[in-house]
Structure formats: C-alpha cells, structure tokens
Design a protein around this motif. Structure first.
Motif, PDB file in Angstrom:
ATOM      1  N   HIS A   1      11.174  75.021  76.673  1.00 55.10           N
ATOM      2  CA  HIS A   1      10.014  74.130  76.822  1.00 55.10           C
ATOM      3  C   HIS A   1       8.694  74.893  76.853  1.00 55.10           C
ATOM      4  N   LYS A   2       8.694  76.123  77.363  1.00 51.82           N
ATOM      5  CA  LYS A   2       7.460  76.905  77.418  1.00 51.82           C
ATOM      6  C   LYS A   2       6.941  77.236  76.021  1.00 51.82           C
ATOM      7  N   ALA A   3       7.860  77.560  75.111  1.00 51.55           N
ATOM      8  CA  ALA A   3       7.439  77.944  73.759  1.00 51.55           C
ATOM      9  C   ALA A   3       7.040  76.742  72.908  1.00 51.55           C
ATOM     10  N   THR A   4       7.571  75.571  73.233  1.00 54.53           N
ATOM     11  CA  THR A   4       7.307  74.399  72.389  1.00 54.53           C
ATOM     12  C   THR A   4       5.859  73.923  72.475  1.00 54.53           C
ATOM     13  N   SER A   5       5.173  74.255  73.565  1.00 57.57           N
ATOM     14  CA  SER A   5       3.786  73.795  73.716  1.00 57.57           C
ATOM     15  C   SER A   5       2.840  74.481  72.746  1.00 57.57           C
ATOM     16  N   THR A   6       3.241  75.599  72.171  1.00 55.66           N
ATOM     17  CA  THR A   6       2.379  76.341  71.232  1.00 55.66           C
ATOM     18  C   THR A   6       2.764  76.093  69.779  1.00 55.66           C
ATOM     19  N   CYS A   7       3.621  75.101  69.510  1.00 56.48           N
ATOM     20  CA  CYS A   7       4.050  74.820  68.135  1.00 56.48           C
ATOM     21  C   CYS A   7       2.994  74.004  67.383  1.00 56.48           C
ATOM     22  N   PHE A   8       2.883  74.289  66.091  1.00 57.25           N
ATOM     23  CA  PHE A   8       2.038  73.505  65.188  1.00 57.25           C
ATOM     24  C   PHE A   8       2.941  72.925  64.106  1.00 57.25           C
ATOM     25  N   VAL A   9       2.849  71.617  63.903  1.00 58.00           N
ATOM     26  CA  VAL A   9       3.765  70.900  63.016  1.00 58.00           C
ATOM     27  C   VAL A   9       2.992  70.376  61.811  1.00 58.00           C
TER      28      VAL A   9
ATOM     29  N   ALA B   1      11.565  66.377  56.414  1.00 53.49           N
ATOM     30  CA  ALA B   1      11.400  67.811  56.650  1.00 53.49           C
ATOM     31  C   ALA B   1      10.017  68.088  57.219  1.00 53.49           C
ATOM     32  N   TYR B   2       9.932  69.140  58.033  1.00 52.92           N
ATOM     33  CA  TYR B   2       8.679  69.527  58.664  1.00 52.92           C
ATOM     34  C   TYR B   2       8.559  71.045  58.627  1.00 52.92           C
ATOM     35  N   GLU B   3       7.315  71.488  58.620  1.00 51.82           N
ATOM     36  CA  GLU B   3       7.026  72.918  58.692  1.00 51.82           C
ATOM     37  C   GLU B   3       6.461  73.205  60.079  1.00 51.82           C
ATOM     38  N   VAL B   4       7.135  74.058  60.818  1.00 57.49           N
ATOM     39  CA  VAL B   4       6.783  74.303  62.209  1.00 57.49           C
ATOM     40  C   VAL B   4       6.314  75.743  62.352  1.00 57.49           C
ATOM     41  N   TYR B   5       5.116  75.917  62.914  1.00 61.55           N
ATOM     42  CA  TYR B   5       4.560  77.233  63.195  1.00 61.55           C
ATOM     43  C   TYR B   5       4.784  77.529  64.684  1.00 61.55           C
ATOM     44  N   LEU B   6       5.292  78.706  64.963  1.00 60.46           N
ATOM     45  CA  LEU B   6       5.467  79.162  66.340  1.00 60.46           C
ATOM     46  C   LEU B   6       5.158  80.651  66.379  1.00 60.46           C
ATOM     47  N   GLY B   7       3.983  80.978  66.919  1.00 63.26           N
ATOM     48  CA  GLY B   7       3.563  82.375  66.917  1.00 63.26           C
ATOM     49  C   GLY B   7       3.271  82.844  65.501  1.00 63.26           C
ATOM     50  N   TYR B   8       3.953  83.935  65.081  1.00 67.95           N
ATOM     51  CA  TYR B   8       3.792  84.439  63.722  1.00 67.95           C
ATOM     52  C   TYR B   8       4.923  83.998  62.808  1.00 67.95           C
ATOM     53  N   ASP B   9       5.810  83.121  63.290  1.00 62.98           N
ATOM     54  CA  ASP B   9       6.941  82.652  62.493  1.00 62.98           C
ATOM     55  C   ASP B   9       6.692  81.239  62.008  1.00 62.98           C
ATOM     56  N   LYS B  10       7.294  80.940  60.869  1.00 65.54           N
ATOM     57  CA  LYS B  10       7.190  79.606  60.285  1.00 65.54           C
ATOM     58  C   LYS B  10       8.563  79.203  59.777  1.00 65.54           C
ATOM     59  N   HIS B  11       9.061  78.034  60.186  1.00 65.43           N
ATOM     60  CA  HIS B  11      10.400  77.596  59.830  1.00 65.43           C
ATOM     61  C   HIS B  11      10.371  76.155  59.332  1.00 65.43           C
ATOM     62  N   ARG B  12      11.424  75.820  58.573  1.00 65.33           N
ATOM     63  CA  ARG B  12      11.578  74.480  58.030  1.00 65.33           C
ATOM     64  C   ARG B  12      12.612  73.733  58.863  1.00 65.33           C
ATOM     65  N   VAL B  13      12.219  72.585  59.406  1.00 64.62           N
ATOM     66  CA  VAL B  13      13.082  71.791  60.284  1.00 64.62           C
ATOM     67  C   VAL B  13      13.310  70.433  59.649  1.00 64.62           C
ATOM     68  N   CYS B  14      14.577  69.991  59.651  1.00 66.54           N
ATOM     69  CA  CYS B  14      14.940  68.673  59.150  1.00 66.54           C
ATOM     70  C   CYS B  14      15.730  67.957  60.246  1.00 66.54           C
TER      71      CYS B  14
ATOM     72  N   CYS C   1      16.721  73.922  68.664  1.00 67.52           N
ATOM     73  CA  CYS C   1      16.051  75.194  68.919  1.00 67.52           C
ATOM     74  C   CYS C   1      14.609  74.923  69.342  1.00 67.52           C
ATOM     75  N   GLU C   2      13.849  75.981  69.602  1.00 68.25           N
ATOM     76  CA  GLU C   2      12.471  75.800  70.042  1.00 68.25           C
ATOM     77  C   GLU C   2      11.591  75.163  68.974  1.00 68.25           C
ATOM     78  N   HIS C   3      11.934  75.396  67.696  1.00 66.56           N
ATOM     79  CA  HIS C   3      11.144  74.794  66.618  1.00 66.56           C
ATOM     80  C   HIS C   3      11.422  73.299  66.518  1.00 66.56           C
ATOM     81  N   ALA C   4      12.712  72.937  66.545  1.00 64.56           N
ATOM     82  CA  ALA C   4      13.067  71.519  66.501  1.00 64.56           C
ATOM     83  C   ALA C   4      12.641  70.793  67.771  1.00 64.56           C
ATOM     84  N   TYR C   5      12.745  71.453  68.903  1.00 60.58           N
ATOM     85  CA  TYR C   5      12.350  70.833  70.161  1.00 60.58           C
ATOM     86  C   TYR C   5      10.843  70.608  70.206  1.00 60.58           C
ATOM     87  N   GLY C   6      10.080  71.557  69.682  1.00 55.58           N
ATOM     88  CA  GLY C   6       8.635  71.373  69.602  1.00 55.58           C
ATOM     89  C   GLY C   6       8.259  70.213  68.708  1.00 55.58           C
TER      90      GLY C   6
END
Length: 254
Positions: free
Chosen positions: A83-91, A98-111, A129-134
C-alpha cells in the motif's frame, strides 16, 4: 549462472502454482514439530506424529471458521506491505482493459481483465502486485475481488474439512500374525556396578594383571629413594646441619 537461477529467479517460475516461495521453511517447521517424537520407538513415534497432525488440523480449522473476510489474513498482510508504494503510482489508460502504470523509474503494462502484469508478480503470486494494486486504488476497485481463489476464505476452510480420524488404543489394532517384538532385558544392578569398578572396556570374567609400581630414581646421584628435586633439598639440609654443628663447637670452645 553458477547459482542456477532457474531454481530461484522469478523470471523462471512456473505459472499456475501461485506460490513465490523458494525456501524450505515448511520442512524446517515440520522437523521442529516432530523433534520430540524422534526420540521414541518406531510405532510410538508414528503415533505421536499422527496425533500432532490431527490437533494441528483441528486448530487451523477453528481459526479459519473464526475469520471474517473474503480472503485469508495472508492477503491482508500482502496488500498492506504494497500500500505504501501504490500511492506514488501514475496510471495511463489504454484499450482492451490495459493500462500503463508508472512506479518510480519502472513502467509496466497491467491488464485487469486477464489479471496480468509485465512484472510477473501478479501471475506468480495470484495476488495483485503493487502496479495492479495502485491501478485498483486509482479506479476505486476492491483488490480482494482480483485475488486467486486459492487465497479465499472459503477455500481455506475447505482445506481442513477432512481431518485425521481419531484412533483407538493398541489393544484394538489388528494382529499381523508375526512374532512379537520385546525390548531387551535390563542388566542387573550388580553387574553394572562391577563394570563401572573394573572399567567399561574391561571384561568382568578375566583377571587383569597387576601393574608394577614405578620406582623413581634421582637424576643426580642415581639413588632410588628420592629424585633430583629432593636430592637438592637433602643436600641443602645437610649443609645447614654442618654449619649449625660447627657454630655449636665454636661456642663451646669460647
């Protein structure tokens, strides 16, 4: 590559087991539980292990039925750590769910429809995961609805439905028809005392030869009644006696 990453690296984990553990904690826990049972004879050891397993399953069943919630407590702790990391996600949304999720310097594709993420943690663990949870927090979705069925409370209770059946005592066990096995007879206390007196490696029936007494000899004069240390003391004592006698003679002459 020498450490064989296929046995521990997440990139090589099999999809479908929904478990990311790569340690043997379950084996160590089992060995610690049956540690006292190992000291017992074979049948008693098996009976102890069976009874421990029966009681453990009964306790876990009671805990599962007392729990309220859609998923197990493990899922609650898992999502709380993320939950701590999800507050800094950009969607950033895309098509086909499908969505593109930014977390820190990483970028992942979530469906969310396929319940996948390119970090592979969602597919391996079965928990977002933290990306999907965000993404779910941004869309105000309930994360427990996307958790794998193996982490649901209903499945948890089903695991402990059929426990071990309580057994009757050895008097009611079926006979094998073979020879009975008895413990070896205990040795008499007198024989034990004799063995302790004579020594463990010595036979109680055979007479041991008497060892000759060692005679010490002086290294200065070679006599057998003393050694070199007492020879020096004897010599000093003799000199002292001679001096005292000579002083006595002088006083008498005076």
């Amino acid at each position: 590559m020498k450490t064989k990453p296929k046995t521990w690296c997440r990139a090589f984990h099999k999809i479908g087991s929904y478990c990311e553990d790569v340690e043997n904690n379950s084996v160590e826990s089992f060995n610690n539980t049956i540690n006292k049972a190992r000291e017992k004879p074979f049948v008693a050891m098996l009976e102890t292990v069976r009874r421990l397993a029966m009681v453990r399953i009964a306790k876990r069943s009671a805990i599962s039925y007392s729990h309220e919630g859609l998923c197990t407590p493990y899922v609650t702790r898992f999502l709380a750590d993320e939950h701590k990391a999800t507050s800094t996600c950009f969607v950033s949304p895309s098509t086909n769910g499908a969505y593109e999720v930014y977390l820190g310097y990483d970028k992942h594709r979530v469906c969310l429809n396929a319940r996948t993420c390119t970090c592979m943690k969602f597919q391996i663990c079965g928990i977002p995961c933290e990306h999907a949870y965000g993404l779910m927090i941004k869309k105000t979705l309930v994360a427990e609805d996307y958790v794998c069925e193996w982490f649901r409370t209903a499945k948890w209770r089903q695991n402990y439905t059929d426990g071990l059946v309580p057994q009757r005592g050895p008097r009611f066990w079926p006979s094998t028809g073979g020879e009975n096995v008895y413990p070896p007879p205990k040795p008499d206390d007198e024989k034990i005392d004799k063995k302790r007196k004579k020594g463990v490696n010595e036979s109680p029936t055979k007479k041991q030869p008497k060892q000759k007494k060692r005679i010490m000899h002086c290294g200065i004069c070679g006599a057998a009644d003393h050694n070199c240390r007492y020879h020096q003391k004897k010599k000093n004592k003799k000199n002292t006696t001679q001096v005292e006698s000579s002083q006595g003679c002088l006083t008498q002459e005076k």
